[in-house]
Design a protein around this motif. Structure first.
Motif, PDB file in Angstrom:
ATOM      1  N   GLN A  68      -0.326   6.919   2.940  1.00 51.10           N
ATOM      2  CA  GLN A  68       1.046   6.828   2.454  1.00 51.10           C
ATOM      3  C   GLN A  68       2.051   7.022   3.589  1.00 51.10           C
ATOM      4  N   GLN A  72       4.834   4.306   4.873  1.00 51.25           N
ATOM      5  CA  GLN A  72       6.255   4.624   5.010  1.00 51.25           C
ATOM      6  C   GLN A  72       6.729   4.368   6.435  1.00 51.25           C
ATOM      7  N   GLN A 129       7.806  -2.395   2.116  1.00 50.78           N
ATOM      8  CA  GLN A 129       7.975  -1.543   0.933  1.00 50.78           C
ATOM      9  C   GLN A 129       6.892  -1.796  -0.108  1.00 50.78           C
ATOM     10  N   THR A 132       3.973   0.299   0.658  1.00 48.96           N
ATOM     11  CA  THR A 132       4.041   1.684   0.177  1.00 48.96           C
ATOM     12  C   THR A 132       3.619   1.776  -1.283  1.00 48.96           C
TER      13      THR A 132
END
Length: 433
Positions: A68, A72, A129, A132
């Motif tokens: 994660q 990011q 994005q 993510t």
């Protein structure tokens, strides 16, 4: 007379000293026993305790958290503007025409700033994005998988402990039967082959007990492997099988398949693939470069401003676009395949649930009581000499097998619900603190 009195007093004093010493030894021995048992006490864990430990110390969750963070960081990278570039050059100048003033220097300072088109930048950020979302869905899936595996391993240990308790009772009972048979053989009331049969059954019961003990240790070792080294090697579990729960109808479970976290992760991967395809298509003409420079010769200073735009004449990114398009088709096919697999596995687990439910009903509605009644009749007949040891041992073996099958059916009932719980990503068997 006085001598006898003094001798008696010495003997009485010696007896008191001996009694005091004996009491001291007993107190020390009792303390050693108590504190030894306290120090060797095995820690007991409930299911909520083990789930909390797994969520804190299982390495898979640490890997997911790192993924994660990496996803990011990709968003940060995609959102960052490219650095400008400064170029400075200088060198000697020499006039080639007559009348020059000798050797002098020239210099040039230039500044360039690459810029992406807004639609290219938006596509790059959207692709990062979506990555993510894949990482978050993967972390949630790992949590659900880990929780389900801990619950299944915990209830497996509970079931194995129940089997161990059962076979331990059978072993003790058969040892008592063996002693009674030996006594009857010794006094001549029974033939010797009955003692041989009793010895055989007692040895088989001892073998079953040792096997059940190993299986309990094996189950606890697997459960500890899911928790990491945060709990001691020697530990115990406390709880029971959750038999008070049931499943909704098969149609209701089918409707919940589309919300499974397994499919959520594949959907996130599909969105990521589509975002990367859009990015590759827009990268055919990614942006432009603004330029500014100052150049000075011995007799002239010049300032220049301009722009550089790449022309997609030879490289139109056919290869990356085709690869991204193929990746989109792959994720869509994976999504369809995963959904079909989830429905297939869920319906198979539901059928196992129905079978286990029917078996439990058969055991509880008469099979257990019938086997126990047959055993009691055979035991009474053996005590009164109407039946031999063989008939009694057969009834005992049948009753033992029925009870083992009943425990296996109970675990199959819980295990099938846990499998459906894992596939759907919902908590069907509530964990109460």
């Amino acid at each position: 007379m006085k001598t006898n009195i003094e001798t008696g007093r010495r003997r009485y004093g010696a007896r008191q000293v001996a009694q005091v010493r004996l009491r001291t030894v007993l107190v020390h021995a009792l303390c050693i026993m108590v504190f030894g048992q306290a120090s060797s006490a095995v820690a007991g864990y409930t299911l909520p305790d083990l789930i909390d430990v797994a969520m804190q110390y299982n390495p898979a969750l640490g890997i997911a958290a790192a993924q994660q963070d990496a996803a990011q960081a990709e968003v940060t990278t995609a959102s960052t503007y490219r650095n400008p570039q400064v170029e400075a050059v200088m060198g000697p100048s020499r006039y080639l025409t007559p009348g020059g003033q000798g050797d002098k220097r020239n210099w040039n300072v230039g500044l360039s700033q690459p810029l992406e088109y807004p639609w290219v930048r938006d596509a790059r950020i959207a692709a990062a994005q979506s990555g993510t979302k894949v990482a978050e869905a993967g972390t949630e899936l790992i949590r659900i998988e880990l929780r389900s595996r801990v619950k299944n391993a915990f209830y497996d240990v509970i079931q194995r402990k129940a089997v161990l308790k059962l076979v331990e009772g059978d072993r003790n009972l058969l040892q008592q039967i063996r002693e009674r048979v030996k006594l009857r053989v010794d006094v001549g009331e029974a033939p010797r082959y009955e003692l041989i049969k009793a010895d055989t059954e007692a040895l088989a019961a001892e073998r079953d007990y040792q096997s059940a003990l190993v299986r309990v240790n094996e189950g606890k070792a697997y459960l500890r492997g899911l928790l990491g080294s945060s709990i001691p090697i020697e530990y115990d579990v406390e709880g029971e099988l959750p038999m008070g729960y049931g499943l909704p109808s098969l149609e209701a479970l089918r409707d919940q398949v589309v919300h499974s976290p397994h499919l959520s992760r594949v959907r996130a991967e599909t969105e990521t693939a589509e975002a990367r395809l859009k990015l590759e298509e827009r990268l055919r003409n990614p942006g432009l470069t603004l330029k500014a420079s100052v150049e000075e010769d011995p007799d002239l200073r010049q300032m220049r401003f301009g722009v550089a735009i790449p022309l997609p004449l030879w490289d139109r990114r056919q290869g990356p676009i085709a690869a991204a398009s193929a990746d989109v088709r792959r994720t869509l096919a994976t999504l369809n395949d995963r959904e079909l697999g989830l429905r297939r596995d869920m319906e198979s687990a539901y059928q196992r649930y129905l079978i286990a439910q029917q078996q439990l009903a058969a055991f509880e509605n008469g099979l257990l009581s019938q086997a126990e009644s047959v055993l009691k009749v055979a035991e009474a007949a053996y005590r009164f000499g109407e039946r031999g040891i063989l008939e009694y041992m057969d009834a005992q073996r049948t009753f033992r097998a029925v009870r083992k099958d009943y425990l296996a059916a109970k675990f199959d009932y819980v295990s099938s619900m846990l499998e459906i719980e894992r596939l759907l990503g919902t908590e069907l068997l509530e964990v109460k603190p």
